[in-house]
Design an enzyme around this catalytic site. Structure first.
Site, PDB file in Angstrom:
ATOM      1  N   ALA A  62       0.996  -1.195  -0.013  1.00  0.00           N
ATOM      2  CA  ALA A  62      -0.013   0.185  -0.108  1.00  0.00           C
ATOM      3  C   ALA A  62       0.981   1.217   0.135  1.00  0.00           C
ATOM      4  O   ALA A  62       2.070   1.057   0.462  1.00  0.00           O
ATOM      5  CB  ALA A  62      -0.894  -0.056   1.213  1.00  0.00           C
ATOM      6  N   GLY A 101       0.512  -5.278   0.861  1.00  0.00           N
ATOM      7  CA  GLY A 101      -0.681  -5.239  -0.298  1.00  0.00           C
ATOM      8  C   GLY A 101      -0.290  -5.668  -1.523  1.00  0.00           C
ATOM      9  O   GLY A 101      -1.119  -6.334  -2.011  1.00  0.00           O
ATOM     10  N   GLU A 104      -0.697  -9.296  -1.065  1.00  0.00           N
ATOM     11  CA  GLU A 104      -2.339  -9.608  -1.062  1.00  0.00           C
ATOM     12  C   GLU A 104      -3.071  -9.633  -2.493  1.00  0.00           C
ATOM     13  O   GLU A 104      -3.575 -10.410  -2.713  1.00  0.00           O
ATOM     14  CB  GLU A 104      -2.693  -8.595  -0.152  1.00  0.00           C
ATOM     15  CG  GLU A 104      -2.397  -8.813   1.255  1.00  0.00           C
ATOM     16  CD  GLU A 104      -2.650  -7.595   2.349  1.00  0.00           C
ATOM     17  OE1 GLU A 104      -3.063  -8.107   3.542  1.00  0.00           O
ATOM     18  OE2 GLU A 104      -2.738  -6.434   1.955  1.00  0.00           O
ATOM     19  N   GLU A 124       4.400  -5.365   7.244  1.00  0.00           N
ATOM     20  CA  GLU A 124       3.662  -4.505   7.901  1.00  0.00           C
ATOM     21  C   GLU A 124       4.080  -4.172   9.537  1.00  0.00           C
ATOM     22  O   GLU A 124       3.996  -2.935   9.968  1.00  0.00           O
ATOM     23  CB  GLU A 124       2.155  -4.669   8.174  1.00  0.00           C
ATOM     24  CG  GLU A 124       1.492  -4.650   6.566  1.00  0.00           C
ATOM     25  CD  GLU A 124       1.537  -5.570   5.659  1.00  0.00           C
ATOM     26  OE1 GLU A 124       2.658  -6.556   5.827  1.00  0.00           O
ATOM     27  OE2 GLU A 124       0.942  -5.701   4.737  1.00  0.00           O
TER      28      GLU A 124
HETATM   29  N1  T1G Z   1       4.711   3.394  -0.134  1.00  0.00           N
HETATM   30  C1  T1G Z   1       5.155   4.419  -0.375  1.00  0.00           C
HETATM   31  N2  T1G Z   1       6.547   4.889  -1.030  1.00  0.00           N
HETATM   32  C2  T1G Z   1       7.288   3.748  -1.017  1.00  0.00           C
HETATM   33  C3  T1G Z   1       6.890   2.382  -0.531  1.00  0.00           C
HETATM   34  C4  T1G Z   1       5.325   2.446  -0.021  1.00  0.00           C
HETATM   35  N3  T1G Z   1       4.841   1.343   0.281  1.00  0.00           N
HETATM   36  N4  T1G Z   1       7.743   1.658  -0.701  1.00  0.00           N
HETATM   37  C5  T1G Z   1       8.909   2.322  -1.175  1.00  0.00           C
HETATM   38  N5  T1G Z   1       8.418   3.515  -1.182  1.00  0.00           N
HETATM   39  C6  T1G Z   1       9.231   4.798  -1.656  1.00  0.00           C
HETATM   40  C7  T1G Z   1      10.586   4.953  -0.736  1.00  0.00           C
HETATM   41  O1  T1G Z   1       9.988   6.111  -0.132  1.00  0.00           O
HETATM   42  C8  T1G Z   1      11.310   5.824  -1.877  1.00  0.00           C
HETATM   43  O2  T1G Z   1      11.008   7.093  -2.189  1.00  0.00           O
HETATM   44  C9  T1G Z   1      11.069   4.758  -2.975  1.00  0.00           C
HETATM   45  O3  T1G Z   1       9.934   4.187  -3.033  1.00  0.00           O
HETATM   46  C10 T1G Z   1      12.403   3.540  -3.057  1.00  0.00           C
HETATM   47  O4  T1G Z   1      12.545   3.070  -1.818  1.00  0.00           O
HETATM   48  C11 T1G Z   1      -2.794  -3.246   3.106  1.00  0.00           C
HETATM   49  C12 T1G Z   1      -1.177  -2.267   4.923  1.00  0.00           C
HETATM   50  C13 T1G Z   1      10.195  -2.158  -2.225  1.00  0.00           C
HETATM   51  C14 T1G Z   1      12.073  -3.324  -1.270  1.00  0.00           C
HETATM   52  O5  T1G Z   1       6.455  -1.686   3.731  1.00  0.00           O
HETATM   53  O6  T1G Z   1      10.680  -2.466   1.515  1.00  0.00           O
HETATM   54  O7  T1G Z   1       0.785  -2.803   2.144  1.00  0.00           O
HETATM   55  O8  T1G Z   1      12.762   8.240  -1.459  1.00  0.00           O
HETATM   56  O9  T1G Z   1      14.729   3.591  -1.361  1.00  0.00           O
HETATM   57  O10 T1G Z   1      15.981  -0.125  -1.608  1.00  0.00           O
HETATM   58  O11 T1G Z   1      -1.501  -4.835   4.014  1.00  0.00           O
HETATM   59  O12 T1G Z   1      11.134   0.192  -0.950  1.00  0.00           O
HETATM   60  O13 T1G Z   1      12.697   7.541  -3.981  1.00  0.00           O
HETATM   61  O14 T1G Z   1      11.171   9.303  -2.913  1.00  0.00           O
HETATM   62  O15 T1G Z   1      13.463   1.574  -0.335  1.00  0.00           O
HETATM   63  O16 T1G Z   1      14.998  -0.343  -3.900  1.00  0.00           O
HETATM   64  C15 T1G Z   1       4.098  -2.624   3.111  1.00  0.00           C
HETATM   65  C16 T1G Z   1       8.543  -0.933   1.939  1.00  0.00           C
HETATM   66  C17 T1G Z   1       3.180  -1.345   3.199  1.00  0.00           C
HETATM   67  C18 T1G Z   1       7.445  -1.923   1.449  1.00  0.00           C
HETATM   68  C19 T1G Z   1      12.615  -1.297  -2.538  1.00  0.00           C
HETATM   69  N6  T1G Z   1       5.031  -2.332   2.229  1.00  0.00           N
HETATM   70  N7  T1G Z   1       9.247  -0.864   0.651  1.00  0.00           N
HETATM   71  O17 T1G Z   1      13.467  -0.944  -2.059  1.00  0.00           O
HETATM   72  O18 T1G Z   1      13.918   1.293  -2.697  1.00  0.00           O
HETATM   73  S1  T1G Z   1       1.815  -1.798   4.125  1.00  0.00           S
HETATM   74  C20 T1G Z   1       6.355  -1.975   2.735  1.00  0.00           C
HETATM   75  C21 T1G Z   1      10.434  -1.414   0.971  1.00  0.00           C
HETATM   76  C22 T1G Z   1       0.794  -2.430   3.391  1.00  0.00           C
HETATM   77  C23 T1G Z   1      -1.543  -3.866   3.090  1.00  0.00           C
HETATM   78  C24 T1G Z   1      -0.622  -2.815   4.033  1.00  0.00           C
HETATM   79  C25 T1G Z   1      11.512  -1.090  -0.277  1.00  0.00           C
HETATM   80  C26 T1G Z   1      11.297  -2.022  -1.434  1.00  0.00           C
HETATM   81  P1  T1G Z   1      12.237   8.014  -2.387  1.00  0.00           P
HETATM   82  P2  T1G Z   1      13.757   2.381  -1.461  1.00  0.00           P
HETATM   83  P3  T1G Z   1      14.628  -0.040  -2.665  1.00  0.00           P
END
Ligand code: T1G
Length: 644
Positions: A62, A101, A104, A124
């Protein structure tokens, strides 16, 4: 341009999601996917759909940026259900990472293919929440209860081969993922479809299974993993719909909690820190080899950190015996990692073999970067810098690991000042994540960019710090300790202060931590400042050190440690030594103690920010979280006190 485009390959539609950088699920993405299901269901020429993503990853979850905003339809759980119910079966083609998500959505698809290098997971809990769109409900149906519990409570991603073994995906692909997914989807046309995941049966476990898991998670003291466990349990004991409602309610309640807000703050702060805006477009140099001067605890840890990042390291000590001892000290770090299963024996040996320890400084003649990590004394460090300037290439980056001294004074007169920089590691340097990067007035932007790049390669959290005594972290530490001593002076027992800070979430209180690290280091600094004629008032710690109480290593500091043990015991000797300085007062509640000390940290942080020593409040929070054990789920002193 739309975030979703549809290609046609015969009877297969390929839906390509492109929402850079990581295809996070925004409201626009949800709408586009919903619309695509509707359109393709209605298209008689299409019999199956493949979902692929552009860029470096499948859907990373998400969109965390939307978490503070009111939810907008279509909600993600409904979208996952809609994909699952599509008349044309969807196949997810996962590369990079399918997280939260994103996974999911893949679980809503009828088939899942994964690139061999990809991973899937539910991170999460790291954001203080639980999966909110069926992760806790569909996963046990697909991969079993154990896998579901482990994934949702730990947040750790699962690599592709493991995902295949667990049944989370149907096939693993090397090479052309899209082509493989299209062929796979085509081969399934006309055959019987597997049951949608939501309709599959789920096992149960006895009460004892859940209580045992709960006890284990309770130790960490965080809400989200426990709630994630409850949600998986619900999924095994209630109907699919009831479990979904429970998961959603839990997710929404946690999402609005202070803990989740703090963890989101840290999430974005960490990502911003790795790529400072001021260095945009500045290319770092490639560092292929590293020299370290000094093989004490700090130097050995720094050498280990660089070796573990794959770089050859040459370490200089003052004589052959010291060089051999330094080699043994670094090798012990690798052997320890091997003993804990973090490295294989062969890897540990290779890391150790790639380290040269010598007393011959000319061995640094061709390194790209040399870091001095010798005794914290201006004259000693100056002499090392003079040596480095003599033996290293004129373009080699020269760095100091000083924690208190002014790097400008260390580097005075060293030729080519554009290559000088402070790289302040925290002990033990191969473990602690924080790296304070301290540019000197003449440091070239590409040298600064190289330092940030190095931090990324080392797996460290870089924060730029301006020049002042103690930079960001140790300056706040000084204020924190002074505030803790003020509490003692008001009559609060040492143990009450430590207990309050542990209750707040620190692993150790300020006095226990000093006993562990030794009270003499800061004492010697104060003495050096006094010797320079500066006005440094006598601290309570000074009184203890003068009485020979330097911490655990001398059998006592703020506490006694009977029989050379590590169990702190309230000390009558300390009470006697400090009796003149301590007033009898009321002991505040633990929360009030923590509020005072964290408040003092934030006050110092605000001054540091005003002076330009730090660039943002969020970076000050990162310093405290990654260098000083501030609890991540409280977001750092600036966030917690509402200042950042
Ligand atoms: N939402 C918004 N921005 C995100 C994002 C996200 N989920 N994930 C990454 N970014 C942005 C980050 O801020 C950065 O921005 C750029 O993408 C690159 O990230 C309903 C509740 C995928 C392994 O927790 O683990 O889903 O600095 O530097 O090293 O159940 O990003 O370039 O402006 O980390 O290549 C769960 C977290 C959400 C994923 C890539 N998902 N992200 O790594 O790049 S909760 C996460 C990561 C959810 C549902 C729910 C990593 C990556 P900017 P990066 P990277």
């Amino acid at each position: 341009m739309s975030v979703l485009t549809i290609d046609r390959e015969g009877e297969i539609a390929v839906a390509i999601l492109d929402n850079p950088p990581v295809n996070a699920i925004s409201a626009e993405v949800r709408c586009a996917l919903w619309q695509a299901v509707e359109t393709l269901d209605a298209d008689p020429g299409i019999r199956a759909v493949v979902l692929v993503c552009a860029g470096r990853s499948f859907i990373a979850g998400a969109d965390v940026k939307e978490f503070g905003l009111p939810p907008v339809e279509p909600h993600l759980p409904d979208l996952v259900a809609r994909i699952e119910a599509a008349a044309k079966p969807w196949t997810a083609a996962i590369h990079g990472a399918a997280l939260g998500g994103g996974l999911e959505i893949a679980l809503g698809c009828r088939f899942r293919l994964i690139d061999a290098e990809a991973r899937v997971g539910f991170p999460e809990v790291g954001l203080g929440i639980i999966p909110g769109a069926s992760g806790t409900v569909r996963t046990p149906r697909l991969a079993g209860i154990e896998a579901a519990v482990e994934m949702v409570t730990s947040g750790k991603p699962v690599p592709a081969p493991e995902a295949l073994r667990l049944g989370l995906v149907d096939a693993m692909v090397t090479g052309d993922l899209r082509g493989a997914a299209v062929s796979y989807a085509a081969s399934m046309i006309g055959g019987p479809l597997p049951e949608p995941v939501s309709a599959r049966p789920v096992e149960t476990r006895p009460d004892s299974y859940w209580s045992e898991r709960r006890t284990r998670l309770e130790k960490a003291g965080e809400a989200a993993p426990l709630r994630a466990l409850e949600a998986v349990r619900k999924a095994t004991e209630a109907s699919f719909d009831e479990a979904m409602a429970f998961e959603r309610a839990t997710f929404l309640a946690l999402r609005d909690s202070p803990e989740a807000a703090a963890l989101r703050h840290v999430f974005f702060a960490e990502r911003a820190a790795l790529r400072p805006a001021a260095l945009k477009g500045v290319a770092p140099r490639n560092i292929g080899s590293v020299g370290v001067v000094g093989g004490g605890t700090m130097g050995a840890g720094i050498a280990a950190a660089f070796r573990m990042a794959g770089m050859p390291v040459t370490l200089i000590e003052r004589d052959a015996g010291a060089a051999a001892r330094a080699h043994a000290a670094v090798s012990r770090i690798f052997d320890g990692a091997a003993a804990r299963g973090k490295l294989t024996g062969d890897e540990a040996k290779a890391l150790s073999d790639g380290l040269i320890c010598t007393d011959d400084p000319t061995a640094l003649g061709d390194v790209d970067l040399a870091i001095e990590a010798v005794f914290e004394d201006l004259a000693v460090k100056r002499a090392v810098f003079d040596d480095l300037a003599r033996v290293c290439r004129p373009d080699a980056i020269l760095a100091t690991n000083t924690s208190y001294l002014d790097p400008r004074r260390l580097a005075e007169g060293v030729p080519a000042p554009e290559r000088l920089i402070g790289l302040h590691f925290f002990s033990p340097a191969h473990v602690m994540k924080l790296l304070e990067i301290v540019p000197l007035p003449g440091t070239a932007p590409e040298v600064l960019a190289t330092a940030f790049d190095l931090a990324r390669r080392l797996g460290k959290m870089p924060v730029r710090a301006g020049i002042c005594e103690g930079f960001i972290g140790n300056r706040i530490l000084k204020r924190h300790r002074a505030a803790a001593e003020d509490l003692l002076a008001e009559g609060v027992p040492v143990a009450a202060v430590d207990a309050a800070m542990r209750g707040f979430g620190f692993r150790m209180g300020p006095f226990e931590a000093q006993d562990l690290g030794g009270l003499d280091i800061a004492f010697l600094q104060r003495e050096a400042a006094r010797a320079e004629g500066r006005d440094v008032p006598e601290t309570l710690a000074d009184i203890l050190v003068r009485a020979g109480r330097k911490g655990q290593k001398t059998g006592g500091g703020w506490y006694d440690y009977p029989e050379g043990g590590r169990m702190p015991v309230a000390s009558d000797a300390v009470a006697r030594l400090l009796t003149d300085r301590i007033a009898g007062g009321e002991v505040p509640a633990p929360d009030a103690i923590a509020e005072r000390l964290v408040g003092a940290m934030a006050d110092e942080g605000a001054t540091i920010l005003a002076e330009g020593i730090a660039d943002s409040a969020a970076e000050i929070d990162l310093v405290e979280i990654h260098g000083y054990g501030f609890p991540r789920s409280k977001g750092g002193p600036m966030h917690w006190t509402g200042r950042g």
